[in-house]
Design a protein around this motif. Structure first.
Motif, mmCIF file in Angstrom:
data_model
loop_
_atom_site.group_PDB
_atom_site.id
_atom_site.type_symbol
_atom_site.label_atom_id
_atom_site.label_comp_id
_atom_site.label_asym_id
_atom_site.label_seq_id
_atom_site.Cartn_x
_atom_site.Cartn_y
_atom_site.Cartn_z
ATOM 1 N N ASN A 230 -53.234 -3.641 -33.455
ATOM 2 C CA ASN A 230 -54.318 -4.619 -33.491
ATOM 3 C C ASN A 230 -54.736 -4.830 -34.953
ATOM 4 O O ASN A 230 -54.649 -3.904 -35.752
ATOM 5 N N ILE A 231 -55.177 -6.040 -35.237
ATOM 6 C CA ILE A 231 -55.630 -6.326 -36.599
ATOM 7 C C ILE A 231 -57.012 -6.963 -36.556
ATOM 8 O O ILE A 231 -57.236 -7.918 -35.805
ATOM 9 N N ASN A 232 -57.931 -6.431 -37.324
ATOM 10 C CA ASN A 232 -59.299 -6.947 -37.438
ATOM 11 C C ASN A 232 -59.504 -7.566 -38.810
ATOM 12 O O ASN A 232 -58.978 -7.062 -39.796
ATOM 13 N N GLU A 233 -60.333 -8.604 -38.855
ATOM 14 C CA GLU A 233 -60.855 -9.024 -40.151
ATOM 15 C C GLU A 233 -62.353 -9.229 -39.985
ATOM 16 O O GLU A 233 -62.824 -9.491 -38.882
ATOM 17 N N PRO A 234 -63.128 -9.093 -41.068
ATOM 18 C CA PRO A 234 -64.572 -9.295 -40.929
ATOM 19 C C PRO A 234 -64.882 -10.769 -40.748
ATOM 20 O O PRO A 234 -64.121 -11.636 -41.221
ATOM 21 N N ALA A 235 -65.941 -11.058 -40.052
ATOM 22 C CA ALA A 235 -66.430 -12.433 -39.987
ATOM 23 C C ALA A 235 -67.819 -12.432 -40.595
ATOM 24 O O ALA A 235 -68.413 -11.374 -40.821
ATOM 25 N N ILE A 236 -68.324 -13.639 -40.873
ATOM 26 C CA ILE A 236 -69.623 -13.716 -41.538
ATOM 27 C C ILE A 236 -70.726 -13.374 -40.539
ATOM 28 O O ILE A 236 -70.829 -13.989 -39.487
ATOM 29 N N GLY A 237 -71.522 -12.380 -40.835
ATOM 30 C CA GLY A 237 -72.705 -12.070 -40.043
ATOM 31 C C GLY A 237 -73.904 -12.138 -40.958
ATOM 32 O O GLY A 237 -73.764 -12.429 -42.148
ATOM 33 N N ARG A 238 -75.085 -11.873 -40.416
ATOM 34 C CA ARG A 238 -76.273 -11.902 -41.284
ATOM 35 C C ARG A 238 -76.258 -10.755 -42.273
ATOM 36 O O ARG A 238 -76.759 -10.856 -43.375
ATOM 37 N N ARG A 239 -75.690 -9.633 -41.808
ATOM 38 C CA ARG A 239 -75.611 -8.471 -42.695
ATOM 39 C C ARG A 239 -74.152 -8.062 -42.790
ATOM 40 O O ARG A 239 -73.255 -8.723 -42.269
ATOM 41 N N LYS A 240 -73.933 -6.909 -43.414
ATOM 42 C CA LYS A 240 -72.543 -6.507 -43.668
ATOM 43 C C LYS A 240 -71.788 -6.136 -42.388
ATOM 44 O O LYS A 240 -72.265 -5.322 -41.596
ATOM 45 N N SER A 241 -70.623 -6.708 -42.178
ATOM 46 C CA SER A 241 -69.778 -6.373 -41.028
ATOM 47 C C SER A 241 -69.291 -4.934 -41.143
ATOM 48 O O SER A 241 -69.059 -4.426 -42.234
ATOM 49 N N GLN A 242 -69.106 -4.287 -39.985
ATOM 50 C CA GLN A 242 -68.555 -2.916 -39.989
ATOM 51 C C GLN A 242 -67.161 -2.912 -40.604
ATOM 52 O O GLN A 242 -66.745 -1.909 -41.203
ATOM 53 N N ILE A 243 -66.437 -4.024 -40.486
ATOM 54 C CA ILE A 243 -65.103 -4.093 -41.089
ATOM 55 C C ILE A 243 -65.231 -4.100 -42.610
ATOM 56 O O ILE A 243 -64.464 -3.474 -43.327
ATOM 57 N N GLN A 244 -66.261 -4.838 -43.087
ATOM 58 C CA GLN A 244 -66.466 -4.895 -44.538
ATOM 59 C C GLN A 244 -66.885 -3.524 -45.073
ATOM 60 O O GLN A 244 -66.459 -3.127 -46.159
#
Ligand code: FE2
Length: 368
Positions: A230-244
């Protein structure tokens, strides 16, 4: 897939760690792995030390460097302890390697034969996301302990030995999840499809996987075997993504978590907790909000709540899962324990509950 690439299974995952001896003890004592092979000074290896750990069909290799000027030392400096290599057992290393290179992969190790009295061990490797490598291994002509240079070991740990494991309910690697940078997910999905013949099976976007603060996008690849990539990438959230958060602390892309399958999640989790494994605490509200269908499964909801086990289903069945806290000091690599009953998903129905739990931990670390 099987015809073209003849990928048989995940042969092993190699962790680059700061101290292989102590890491081996952690995974053996806490997770019930057996130490089955060793390579180091006593076997004639001067630069690295490696321990092979096994449980069910799962094999980990824990390696550390004994000199400063070594790629493992560099990796530990950059990433902390990390899974550096995903090794796949194949029928024909030369063929799989050539196909990958012809389709755009960058070579890391040319097809190489290592020989000792136990036979011939053939391998090659390509580069994947970040500093992660994918190794192809052909061991059908090799009878020795793991690979040339290794000696067999049978170490008794915490009631867990080769004959009567007290721990040891983990059966195989269900899935391997990598985190890549924002905007890079499709590029890496194509890499697995083109170079190794994976099929894209499922896709989640940030609509289905988001909370107020975090979001991620995820794609699932399969190659016909038991294990998904599986591959994850961060998406824009209000705060920092767990992926970021992972990308920041890992200093770039890498393997985020491994889904380890069990056929008895209740007993497994009880034992893991007893041996000191810490799991992500799940909010009580999760169990109050479960739909009525969960009453149809064999395990009472009160029992699931006690252990913090999550539940999800698709049209084929249901799954039970839960997640460890990060395995090392950095909030990077963790394990998932998963028991499947027909369900082919990865717990998308739990992503929100999971994110809420993850964000609480992220907040404690000052990273939200
Ligand atoms: Fe997972």
């Amino acid at each position: 897939m099987a015809d073209i690439f003849s990928i048989k299974r995940v042969d092993h995952l190699e962790f680059y760690v700061g101290n292989a001896k102590q890491a081996a003890s952690f995974y053996a004592e806490c997770f019930g792995f057996r130490i089955t092979a060793y390579c180091g000074l006593e076997t004639g290896e001067r630069k690295t030390t490696s321990y092979v750990l096994e449980q069910g069909d799962i094999r980990f290799v824990l390696s550390s460097a004994m000199i400063a000027d070594h790629p493992i030392a560099q990796s530990v400096l950059n990433h902390g302890d990390t899974i550096a290599t995903l090794a796949l057992e194949v029928s024909d290393v030369n063929h799989v390697y050539q196909h990958a290179i012809q389709n755009g992969a960058i070579g890391a190790i040319l097809p190489t034969d290592r020989e000792d009295t136990e036979g011939v061990f053939r391998y090659a490797a390509i580069h994947a996301y970040g500093d992660t490598c994918i190794k192809f291994i052909q061991r059908d002509c090799y009878r020795g302990a793991f690979a040339p240079g290794f000696v067999a070991r049978s170490v008794k740990t915490n009631g867990n030995n080769t004959t009567s494991p007290k721990l040891g309910h983990l059966s195989h690697i269900d899935h391997i999840v990598g985190n890549v940078e924002q905007g890079k997910m499709d590029e890496w999905v194509n890499f697995f499809v083109k170079t190794m013949g994976f099929d894209l099976k499922l896709s989640f976007d940030d609509q289905s996987i988001s909370t107020e603060y975090s979001a991620l996008m995820s794609k699932v690849l399969q190659n016909g075997g038991k294990t998904s990539i599986n591959i994850n990438e961060p998406a824009i959230g209000r705060r920092k993504s767990q992926i970021q958060e992972y990308l920041d602390f890992h200093n770039g892309p890498g393997i985020q978590h491994i889904g380890l399958a069990t056929s008895n999640i209740v007993e497994t989790v009880q034992q893991l907790k007893q041996s000191g494994v810490e799991f992500l605490p799940i909010p009580k509200t999760y169990y109050q909000e479960l739909e009525t269908w969960v009453n149809e499964i064999d395990i009472p909801v009160t029992h699931l709540a006690e252990l913090g086990i999550l539940i999800d289903r698709d049209e084929h069945g249901y799954l039970l899962q839960l997640f460890t806290k990060p395995l090392g000091d950095r909030p990077t690599l963790f394990f998932e324990i998963i028991e499947r009953h027909g369900c082919n998903g990865f717990g998308a129905g739990n992503f929100k509950a999971l994110f809420v739990a993850l964000e609480r931990e992220q907040e404690k670390r000052g990273n939200l």
